[in-house]
Design a protein around this motif. Structure first.
Motif, short mmCIF file in Angstrom:
data_model
loop_
_atom_site.label_atom_id
_atom_site.label_comp_id
_atom_site.label_asym_id
_atom_site.label_seq_id
_atom_site.Cartn_x
_atom_site.Cartn_y
_atom_site.Cartn_z
N GLY A 38 0.72 -1.31 0.02
CA GLY A 38 0.11 -0.10 0.03
C GLY A 38 0.94 1.26 -0.01
O GLY A 38 0.59 2.02 -0.71
N GLU A 39 1.85 1.37 0.77
CA GLU A 39 2.77 2.65 0.97
C GLU A 39 3.59 2.54 -0.54
O GLU A 39 3.81 3.55 -1.07
N ARG A 40 3.99 1.46 -0.93
CA ARG A 40 4.55 1.42 -2.19
C ARG A 40 3.83 2.05 -3.40
O ARG A 40 4.32 2.95 -4.11
N LYS A 41 2.68 1.75 -3.69
CA LYS A 41 1.75 2.08 -4.58
C LYS A 41 1.38 3.90 -4.27
O LYS A 41 1.52 4.48 -5.24
N THR A 42 1.28 4.05 -3.13
CA THR A 42 1.04 5.84 -2.66
C THR A 42 2.28 6.19 -3.19
O THR A 42 2.46 7.22 -3.81
N LEU A 43 3.59 5.84 -2.76
CA LEU A 43 4.73 6.45 -3.15
C LEU A 43 4.95 6.62 -4.82
O LEU A 43 5.45 7.47 -5.25
N GLN A 44 4.65 5.53 -5.26
CA GLN A 44 4.81 5.35 -6.81
C GLN A 44 3.88 6.46 -7.56
O GLN A 44 4.34 7.30 -8.64
N SER A 45 2.55 6.44 -7.02
CA SER A 45 1.82 7.29 -7.71
C SER A 45 2.32 8.82 -7.15
O SER A 45 2.05 9.85 -8.37
N ARG A 46 2.54 9.29 -6.28
CA ARG A 46 3.27 10.52 -5.87
C ARG A 46 4.25 10.83 -6.64
O ARG A 46 4.40 11.95 -6.94
N THR A 47 5.20 9.97 -6.80
CA THR A 47 6.32 10.11 -7.53
C THR A 47 5.87 10.42 -8.98
O THR A 47 6.53 11.42 -9.66
N GLU A 48 5.25 9.75 -9.68
CA GLU A 48 4.52 9.98 -11.07
C GLU A 48 4.10 11.54 -10.74
O GLU A 48 4.34 12.24 -11.96
N SER A 95 11.39 10.17 -1.61
CA SER A 95 10.51 9.06 -2.10
C SER A 95 11.28 7.91 -2.72
O SER A 95 11.04 6.67 -2.35
N ALA A 96 12.47 8.24 -3.38
CA ALA A 96 13.18 7.33 -4.01
C ALA A 96 13.80 6.33 -2.99
O ALA A 96 14.05 5.15 -3.01
N ASP A 97 14.32 7.29 -1.87
CA ASP A 97 15.01 6.68 -0.85
C ASP A 97 14.04 5.69 -0.03
O ASP A 97 14.35 4.44 0.53
N ARG A 98 12.96 5.91 0.23
CA ARG A 98 12.09 5.18 0.80
C ARG A 98 11.32 4.11 -0.01
O ARG A 98 11.41 2.85 0.68
N LEU A 99 11.31 4.25 -1.23
CA LEU A 99 11.03 3.12 -2.14
C LEU A 99 12.02 1.85 -2.17
O LEU A 99 11.91 0.78 -1.83
N ASP A 100 13.43 2.49 -1.88
CA ASP A 100 14.53 1.40 -1.94
C ASP A 100 14.53 0.58 -0.66
O ASP A 100 14.46 -0.70 -0.45
N VAL A 101 13.99 1.20 0.41
CA VAL A 101 13.90 0.59 1.74
C VAL A 101 12.60 -0.50 1.50
O VAL A 101 12.84 -1.60 2.05
N LEU A 102 11.63 -0.03 1.15
CA LEU A 102 10.24 -0.91 0.82
C LEU A 102 10.67 -1.96 0.19
O LEU A 102 10.20 -3.35 0.32
#
Length: 439
Positions: A38-48, A95-102
Motif C-alpha cells: 500500500g505504501e509502495r503504491k502511494t509513493l509510486q503514484s506520488r512520484t509519477e 521518495s526514491a530512498d523510501r522506495l528502496d527501503v520498501l
C-alpha cells in the motif's frame, strides 16, 4: 523466489496455494505485505505526479527564458519556478530512498517464501500424503535372517568407529573392498548419466559463497543446515565459504546472471561430489549406519530448460534415476510427493525409494524436482525465447543417485548366507569383473 507481480495481481490465490503446503500458511506475513505494498503504491503514484509537475515546470522555465531573451523581466518568476523544482527534487529523492527501503524489505520477505506447488501435486500435510506412482522389482526372499548394511559392511571395511574417532558421529571411514565398491558405484552412475542419458560431466568446487546458495534456495532460510568455513585473510564477510549440501548448487548456478541462447536448451549437467549437511532437524533419526550422514557422496543431475520443456524433463529425469536402480537390480517404488512434503524450491517432486530388506521397508534414494522459475528468478538466469524476449529458464535437479544409500541397498539386497555380496552384472566391470565381494 516468487514473482512479486503475481502477488500484487492475485495475492489471495498465492496464499491459497501456500496453504496447500501448510495450513495456516506461515511463510508470508500477509498484513505486513499489504501494508508495504500500500505504501509502495502511494509513493509510486506520488512520484509519477511529482515527475509530471517537474516536467511542466521545466517547460515554464523554457518559456520564461524565451521571454527574457525578448527583453522582458522574468527573473522573479524564474526564481519562483526554480524553487518549486528544487522542492520537487527533494521530495523525489526522499521518495526514491523510501522506495528502496520498501523494495529491500519486500525482497527479504519473498526469500523466505517457498515455491508454489503445481496443481498436479497431491495435496497433503506430510509424508503420509505422498502417492505411490509405480513399483519395479520384487523384494527378495532369503533362507536366512537378512543382515543390515552395518553388519554386512564391517567385514568388508565399513568402519564407523574410525569415522567417529576422526570427526564425530555420523561420519564414516571406508577401506578395502567397501571403499572400492563405493568408488565403483559413483563411476558407474556417472557413466550411465553421461553415456546413456546425454548429461555433461562436471567437476565443481565444494565450497561456495553465499549468493550461490541464495540462488538455489538454501539461504537464508536453511543456514542452520549448512557447514561453513572462514579464511584467516581479509574481512570475515568476504572470507566465508559454505560446504555444498549438494552439487545442485554449483551445477545450477552455472547459468546465474546469464542469458542462455534458446538453441542451447536444454542444458544437462551431472557431477559426483561429496555433500555436507548438518542435518540439524534429524536428531535421533537413523543414527545407526550410513542412512543419514554429515558427509556423503551423490551423483547429481541438473537440467536447465525452457518453461514449456520442464514438465517433460521432470518425467525424463525420474526415468534416468530409475535406470540406475534397475541396472543395479534393486527393487524400488516411485512416490509423488504431496504439497506438505515437498522441498522449499520445488513445484513438483518425485522420490525414488529403494527396498532395504533389513528395515523391511522402502527408503528414499533419489529426489527429483521441477523448480520452474523459482531458482532462476533468484539467480537472474534467463534465456532468449523465440520472439527474442528475455525470459526466466526453468531449473530441475535430482539424485542420480545418492552413492552411500546405493551402497547400503546393494549390500542388503544382494547379500548371501555366508555374508558375501553378489555383485550386480552391470557393476562388475567397475570391480575388475568380480562376481562376489567377500570379507
Amino acid at each position: 523466489m516468487l514473482d512479486i507481480a503475481l502477488l500484487r495481481k492475485d495475492l489471495d490465490n498465492v496464499l491459497a496455494r501456500l496453504n496447500k503446503r501448510k495450513s495456516p500458511q506461515p511463510f508470508l506475513d500477509e498484513a505486513r505485505f499489504r501494508e508495504l505494498e500500500g505504501e509502495r503504491k502511494t509513493l509510486q503514484s506520488r512520484t509519477e505526479e511529482l515527475q509530471s509537475q517537474r516536467n511542466s515546470l521545466s517547460k515554464q522555465i523554457g518559456g520564461l527564458k524565451g521571454r527574457a531573451a525578448k527583453g522582458e523581466d522574468t527573473a522573479a518568476e524564474v526564481e519562483a519556478v526554480m524553487a518549486q523544482v528544487a522542492s520537487i527534487a527533494d521530495e523525489l529523492k526522499a521518495s526514491a530512498d523510501r522506495l528502496d527501503v520498501l523494495q529491500t524489505e519486500l525482497s527479504a520477505m519473498l526469500l523466505s517464501v517457498p515455491n508454489l506447488p503445481q496443481d498436479e501435486a497431491p495435496v497433503g500435510a506430510d509424508e503420509s500424503g505422498n502417492v505411490e506412482v509405480r513399483r519395479w522389482g520384487t523384494p527378495g526372499t532369503y533362507g536366512f535372517a537378512p543382515k543390515d548394511h552395518v553388519d554386512l559392511g564391517g567385514p568388508l571395511g565399513l568402519d564407523f568407529e574410525t569415522g567417529a574417532k576422526l570427526s564425530g558421529a555420523r561420519f564414516t571411514f571406508m577401506r578395502g573392498p567397501i571403499a572400492r565398491l563405493h568408488r565403483a558405484l559413483a563411476s558407474f552412475m556417472l557413466d550411465v548419466q553421461t553415456q546413456e542419458h546425454g548429461y555433461t560431466e562436471c567437476y565443481t568446487p565444494y565450497l561456495v559463497k553465499a549468493p550461490a546458495l541464495q540462488g538455489t534456495g538454501q539461504l537464508p532460510k536453511f543456514e542452520q543446515d549448512l557447514f561453513h568455513v572462514t579464511s584467516g585473510d581479509g574481512d570475515v564477510a568476504d572470507s566465508k565459504w559454505y560446504l555444498i549440501p549438494t552439487s545442485e548448487v554449483t551445477l545450477t548456478n552455472t547459468v546465474a546472471d546469464t542469458i542462455v541462447p534458446l538453441d542451447q536448451l536444454p542444458i544437462k549437467l551431472t557431477g559426483h561430489t561429496p555433500c555436507f549437511r548438518s542435518e540439524a532437524g534429524s536428531a535421533g533419526r537413523d543414527t545407526r549406519g550410513m542412512i543419514r550422514q554429515h558427509q556423503f557422496d551423490k551423483v547429481e543431475m541438473v537440467q536447465i530448460t525452457a518453461p514449456e520443456q520442464s514438465s517433460a524433463a521432470l518425467e525424463e529425469m525420474v526415468g534416468h534415476a530409475e535406470a540406475v536402480l534397475q541396472k543395479l537390480e534393486l527393487p524400488y517404488r516411485v512416490m509423488a510427493l504431496c504439497t506438505g512434503d515437498m522441498g522449499f524450491g520445488a513445484a513438483r517432486t518425485y522420490d525414488l525409494e529403494v527396498w532395504l530388506p533389513a528395515q523391511n521397508t522402502y527408503r528414499e534414494i533419489s529426489s527429483v524436482s521441477n523448480c520452474e522459475a523459482f531458482q532462476a528468478r533468484r539467480m537472474q538466469a534467463r534465456y532468449k525465447n523465440a520472439q527474442g524476449k528475455n525470459e526466466f529458464v526453468h531449473t530441475l535437479n535430482g539424485s542420480g543417485l545418492a552413492v552411500g544409500r546405493a551402497l547400503v541397498a546393494v549390500l542388503e539386497n544382494h547379500q548371501q548366507a555366508d555374508g558375501s555380496i553378489r555383485v550386480p552384472v552391470a557393476l562388475r566391470p567397475y570391480l575388475g569383473g568380480a562376481e562376489v565381494l567377500k570379507p
